[in-house]
Design a protein around this motif. Structure first.
Motif, short mmCIF file in Angstrom:
data_model
loop_
_atom_site.label_atom_id
_atom_site.label_comp_id
_atom_site.label_asym_id
_atom_site.label_seq_id
_atom_site.Cartn_x
_atom_site.Cartn_y
_atom_site.Cartn_z
N HIS A 2 56.63 25.58 13.42
CA HIS A 2 57.71 24.61 13.13
C HIS A 2 57.75 23.86 14.22
CE1 HIS A 2 57.91 28.17 9.60
NE2 HIS A 2 57.79 28.86 10.80
N ARG A 3 58.82 23.02 13.92
CA ARG A 3 58.82 22.06 14.93
C ARG A 3 60.03 22.31 15.73
NH1 ARG A 3 58.69 16.33 13.39
NH2 ARG A 3 58.41 14.83 15.62
N ALA A 4 60.83 23.25 15.24
CA ALA A 4 61.89 23.75 16.31
C ALA A 4 61.81 24.53 17.42
CB ALA A 4 63.35 24.64 15.90
N ASP A 5 60.14 25.50 17.52
CA ASP A 5 59.55 26.16 18.42
C ASP A 5 58.59 26.18 18.66
OD1 ASP A 5 58.61 27.28 15.92
OD2 ASP A 5 60.25 29.12 16.92
N GLY A 6 57.31 25.32 18.03
CA GLY A 6 56.16 25.05 18.09
C GLY A 6 55.61 26.39 17.19
N PRO A 13 63.36 14.26 10.69
CA PRO A 13 61.07 14.21 10.84
C PRO A 13 60.99 15.26 11.19
CG PRO A 13 63.21 12.83 12.12
CD PRO A 13 64.10 13.28 10.93
N ASP A 14 62.51 15.98 11.45
CA ASP A 14 62.32 17.67 11.86
C ASP A 14 61.52 18.28 10.94
OD1 ASP A 14 64.95 16.84 11.04
OD2 ASP A 14 65.46 19.29 10.79
N TRP A 15 61.83 18.53 9.48
CA TRP A 15 60.74 19.52 8.57
C TRP A 15 59.52 19.07 8.41
CZ3 TRP A 15 64.10 17.72 3.63
CH2 TRP A 15 65.58 18.08 3.49
N ILE A 16 59.06 17.94 9.23
CA ILE A 16 56.97 18.12 9.43
C ILE A 16 56.58 19.15 10.03
CG2 ILE A 16 55.67 16.24 10.39
CD1 ILE A 16 57.47 13.89 9.44
N LEU A 17 55.54 20.08 9.67
CA LEU A 17 55.26 21.05 10.36
C LEU A 17 53.81 20.50 11.57
CD1 LEU A 17 53.82 22.99 7.61
CD2 LEU A 17 55.49 23.46 9.09
N ALA A 18 54.72 20.79 13.23
CA ALA A 18 54.31 20.20 13.92
C ALA A 18 54.04 21.12 15.17
CB ALA A 18 54.97 19.20 14.63
#
Ligand code: GLA
Length: 747
Positions: free
Chosen positions: A486-490, A426-431
Motif C-alpha cells: 500500500h502506497r501510504a505505508d508500504g 499516483p497514490d493508487w499504485i501499489l508500491a
C-alpha cells in the motif's frame, strides 16, 4: 473459559436424507460420497485428524470406526516423543510433529507454538448433499481461537478451510503476526510418485513427475496471481499412475494470490499433501477479535487422473452459477486486429463472424482512451472518442442485430503510468520502499484495497455495463505483482488485493446477474477454483498453436470441464510460434472446449470460411455431449499420439480425438483401445467429418484417403464396447500434427 480438558460437545443436525454421516454421535466421523470415504478422528482434545481419505470403506459401525483409529496409532520407536505423532489437518509442532507446521506466527516472538484444544464439533448435511464437519478450538496460552471446516461434497471432492482469530481478551498491543496457515491431508505409503505442473506464458500447465521421497516438494507462488507456473494439481499416486489406472490423491490450493502447495514425507511414516496462502512479512496481524480465513484446500481421490478430474468437473458443474446455456461460439478480435481498431474493419469482421456461426463477438484490448498500443491507457475505462466518435454503439448494435452477444476486454486491476487516472491518483499504485515497482508490459497495479480506487473502477465498469449491452467481460491481468505494498505505508498488499478483486467481481455480478466473466491472465495465469466461483470461462493460454494447445488443454482439463476452457481456432500460421497447421488440426483441437475463433475471417478465402463454418456447426451439434459428458484421456497409445475424448454419461455416444504430435514410434501405430464404453453394447465406430481428413505432406487428401488407412477406417466398423475397450482397432500412421475425429454410437 472452559478448562482445556472439557470433552468436545457434539451437535448434529442433519438437513437432508441425500447423504448420511455414519454414527454422527461417535467422535469418529465417517463421510462418504461418490465412492470416497473420509474417516475423521474428532476424539479430541487435539485437533481432528484424517485417518483415511480414499476409496469408499462401506457402511461401518461405531466400533469399527474406533478400531480404524486404533489401527492407525503408531508404535513409539526409539528416539521419538513418548506419545505417537498424529498430525491433524492443521499439524502442530507441539504434538511432536517435525514437519511443516500448520500454523506459523507469533506475538513479538512469543506464542509461536500453539496447542489447540477442541471445544466443539458439529456435523451437518446440507440439502445438496454436502457433509460438513465444523470444529471450534482454542489455545488459551496463545490467546487464539481456531475454526476448521471440512466438507465432503456430493462429487466426492473434499475441501477444508480454517479461520484463526485473536481472542477478545488478548493484549491489543501484542497482535498475533500470522506468517502462514497450511492445511494438510494424509496419503498412504503406496502413493510413492508425485505429479505436479509448471509452465510459463504461452506454455502453461506442463507436467513434471518425481519420486515422493522423504523431504518436501514445495510449490511456492509469489506472483500475486495464480500464475502460469502454478500447479493446477499436486498429485501423489501409486507408481506409474496414469489417466485410467493407479490410485491417485490430488490437492488444489484455491487462491488467486500468493500461495503454497506442498508434498511432504517424513522419516517417521507420514506423507501429507498440503496447501495454503503464502503470506508476505507482516501481511496479516491479528488484534483481539481479528480473524484470518484461509483459502479452501481441495482434495480429490480416484483410480486414475481421469477419475480425480471427473470429481472436480462434477463439483464445478454443481456450482449454482455454472453456465446453464450452451456455450456460445466466440470470435475474439485480438489476433485479428490487435490494437489496429477501426469501425469498418470491425463491422466487417462481425458480418463474417455471424456468417460462420459465431454467437458471441468479443472486442479485445485497444478500445479505450489512449490505448493505441500497450504503453498507455490502462485505468481509463472510457471508450476512446478519437476512434469511436459514436461510442461503441455502432459496433454493439451491429453485433447484437446479427444475433450475437457482445463481449468486452478489460484489465481492471492494472494501470499505465501514462493514463489520466495514474496522473490524477499516483497514490493508487501499489508500491513499497518509496519507489515504483519495476514495470511489466509498461504497467503497474492499482491498489483495489483502497476504497477510492475500488469505487472508481467499480463505477467505470458498471457505467460501461449500463450503457452497452455487454454480456461478457474478458477480465485480464497481465503482470505479476512485484513490490506490491500500500502506497501510504508500504505494507504488503497482495492478500487484501486478492480479496478486493473477488469483491469487485462479486459486486459486478450482483449488479449485472446475467454477466459472464472470463478469467484471463496473460493467457492462463489465473486458473484456480476460487476465481472459478465467480467466472464462467478461462483463457487457457495466449498460445493458440494447436500443437501446444493439445498439452495445455489436456492438463488444464484435470481441473476444469471442457465447457470452461476457452479454445480458439487460430490462423494457419500460429502467431506465437510461427508453426503452420491445417484447419483439421486447429479446429479439432478447439472443438472440445468453449470454442472460438481468433483469426481475421475477412482475410481468409471463401473456401476456408466455409470450412470453419462446418467445424462450428459440428461443435454446436456435439455441444451437449462435449460439455456434459465424461472426459477420458487414453494412456496406452503410441507415444506420438495424444488421444482424448468425451463419453456421454449414459455411454450411448463418444467423440474421440486422435492427434499426432510427433512422428510415430511404429508405423502403422498398432491397435488403439477405446476404454470407457458399455462393454455389453454394440457401437458403430467411424471417422467423423470434417475431422476425417488424412492429408499428405502438401496438405492434400491422397487417393480418397484409402491408401493410408486400415480397411475398417474407410467404412467404419461395428463392435462391442468390450472389444473396443480391450482388443481395439488398428490405427494408421498419421503425419505429425494431424488429427482425426472418431465417433462411437451405440446401436
Ligand atoms: C493478454 C491476453 C490476450 C489479449 C491481450 C491484450 O495477453 O491473454 O488474449 O487479450 O492481453 O492485451
Amino acid at each position: 473459559m472452559t478448562p482445556p480438558s472439557a470433552p468436545p460437545t457434539i451437535d448434529v443436525s442433519a438437513g437432508s436424507p441425500l447423504a448420511t454421516i455414519a454414527h454422527p454421535g461417535s467422535a469418529v466421523r465417517h463421510l462418504r460420497a461418490a465412492g470416497v470415504s473420509i474417516v475423521l478422528d474428532c476424539d479430541g482434545p487435539r485437533l481432528p485428524r484424517v485417518v483415511h481419505w480414499g476409496a469408499d470403506l462401506g457402511d461401518l459401525d461405531a466400533a469399527t470406526l474406533q478400531a480404524i483409529v486404533r489401527a492407525d496409532v503408531q508404535a513409539v520407536v526409539s528416539n521419538v516423543p513418548d506419545r505417537p505423532i498424529t498430525p491433524s489437518v492443521l499439524a502442530e509442532h507441539a504434538t511432536g510433529w517435525m514437519g511443516l507446521p500448520g500454523l506459523i506466527g507469533h506475538r513479538g516472538g512469543a506464542d509461536w507454538s500453539t496447542l489447540f484444544v477442541v471445544r466443539s464439533v458439529a456435523t451437518r448435511v446440507d440439502l445438496d448433499g454436502t457433509q460438513r464437519v465444523t470444529v471450534q478450538a482454542v489455545d488459551e496460552a496463545a490467546r487464539l481461537e481456531l475454526g476448521l471446516v471440512l466438507e465432503l461434497l456430493r462429487s466426492g471432492v473434499l475441501r477444508m478451510k480454517a479461520t484463526v482469530t485473536g481472542s477478545a481478551d488478548a493484549d491489543p498491543d501484542r497482535p498475533y503476526t500470522l506468517d502462514g496457515l497450511t492445511l494438510s491431508l494424509p496419503v498412504p505409503r503406496r502413493a510413492a510418485e508425485l505429479l505436479d505442473f509448471t509452465g510459463r506464458h504461452l506454455r502453461e500447465r506442463h507436467p513434471q513427475r518425481r519420486a515422493f521421497d522423504v523431504g518436501s516438494w514445495v510449490r511456492d507462488n509469489r506472483r500475486g496471481r495464480t500464475g502460469s507456473d502454478a500447479t493446477v494439481l499436486l498429485a501423489a499416486g501409486t507408481p506409474g499412475f496414469g489417466f485410467g489406472h493407479g490410485e491417485v490423491w490430488a490437492v488444489h490450493t484455491a487462491w488467486s494470490g500468493n500461495h503454497r502447495t506442498v508434498a511432504e514425507r517424513t522419516p517417521n511414516g507420514h506423507a501429507l499433501l498440503a496447501g495454503g496462502e503464502l503470506l508476505l512479512p507482516g501481511e496479516v496481524a491479528l488484534g483481539p477479535g481479528d480473524s484470518y480465513t484461509s483459502p479452501w484446500i481441495y482434495g480429490s481421490y480416484g483410480t486414475g487422473l481421469d477419475a480425480v478430474a471427473g470429481r472436480f468437473h462434477r463439483f464445478l458443474r454443481d456450482r449454482p452459477g455454472h453456465p446453464a446455456t450452451p456455450r456460445p461460439v466466440i470470435l475474439n478480435t485480438w489476433e485479428s486486429v490487435y490494437f489496429d481498431m477501426d469501425l469498418p474493419t470491425l463491422l466487417d469482421l462481425a458480418d463474417h463472424a455471424a456468417a460462420v456461426g459465431v454467437e458471441r463477438y468479443v472486442l479485445d484490448d485497444g478500445w479505450f482512451v489512449g490505448r493505441r498500443d500497450d504503453h498507455a491507457g490502462l485505468g481509463d475505462w472510457q471508450v476512446d472518442p478519437d476512434v469511436w466518435p459514436r461510442g461503441l454503439h455502432p459496433l454493439v448494435d451491429r453485433v447484437t442485430s446479427l444475433g450475437m452477444q457482445f463481449g468486452l476486454w478489460v484489465e481492471p486491476e492494472m494501470i499505465n503510468p501514462d493514463s489520466h487516472v495514474a496522473r490524477a491518483h499516483p497514490d493508487w499504485i501499489l508500491a513499497t520502499g518509496g519507489r515504483l515497482p519495476v514495470e511489466s508490459r509498461h504497467q503497474q497495479v492499482l491498489d483495489l484495497a483502497n476504497p477510492d480506487a475500488f469505487d472508481h473502477i467499480l463505477g467505470s465498469l458498471d457505467a460501461l455495463l449500463r450503457e452497452y449491452r455487454i454480456s461478457y467481460l474478458k477480465w485480464d491481468h497481465n503482470r505479476d505483482l512485484i513490490d506490491a505494498g500500500h502506497r501510504a505505508d508500504g505494507r504488503p498488499a497482495v492478500h487484501e488485493q486478492t480479496l478486493a478483486v473477488y469483491r469487485l467481481m462479486d459486486e459486478l455480478r450482483r449488479r449485472h446477474p446475467r454477466l459472464e466473466i472470463e478469467s484471463c491472465s496473460s493467457g492462463g495465469g489465473r486458473i484456480d477454483l476460487e476465481v472459478l466461483q465467480r467466472t464462467d470461462r478461462v483463457w487457457a493460454s495466449d498460445c493458440i498453436d494447436a500443437l501446444e494447445r493439445q498439452t495445455i488443454q489436456r492438463y488444464t482439463g484435470l481441473l476444469l470441464p471442457p465447457e470452461l476452457i476457452g479454445a480458439h481456432i487460430g490462423t494457419d500460421r500460429a502467431h506465437t510460434t510461427g508453426r503452420r497447421h491445417n484447419l483439421s488440426f486447429r479446429a479439432g483441437t478447439a472443438l472440445f472446449g468453449h470454442m472460438g475463433i481468433e483469426a481475421n475471417l475477412a482475410r481468409l478465402s471463401a473456401t476456408e470460411r466455409a470450412e470453419i463454418a462446418d467445424w462450428v456447426a459440428l461443435h454446436k451439434r456435439l455441444r451437449p455431449l462435449l460439455h456434459g459428458g465424461r472426459v477420458v484421456r487414453f494412456d496406452d497409445v503410441d507415444p506420438s499420439l495424444l488421444v482424448h475424448g468425451v463419453i456421454a454419461d449414459d455411454r450411448s455416444e463418444a467423440v474421440i480425438s486422435v492427434a499426432a504430435v510427433a512422428t510415430a514410434d511404429s508405423a502403422p501405430t498398432g491397435r488403439l483401445v477405446l476404454p470407457g464404453l458399455d462393454p455389453d453394447a454394440l457401437y458403430d465406430l467411424a471417422l467423423l467429418p470434417p475431422g476425417d481428413m488424412i492429408q499428405d505432406e502438401d496438405g492434400h487428401r491422397p487417393q480418397g484417403n484409402n491408401h493410408r488407412l486400415p480397411p475398417w477406417l474407410t467404412t467404419g466398423i461395428r463392435l462391442t464396447g468390450a472389444v473396443l475397450g480391450h482388443a481395439g482397432v488398428q490405427w494408421p500412421e498419421l503425419l505429425p500434427e494431424q488429427l482425426l475425429l472418431l465417433h462411437a454410437r451405440r446401436v
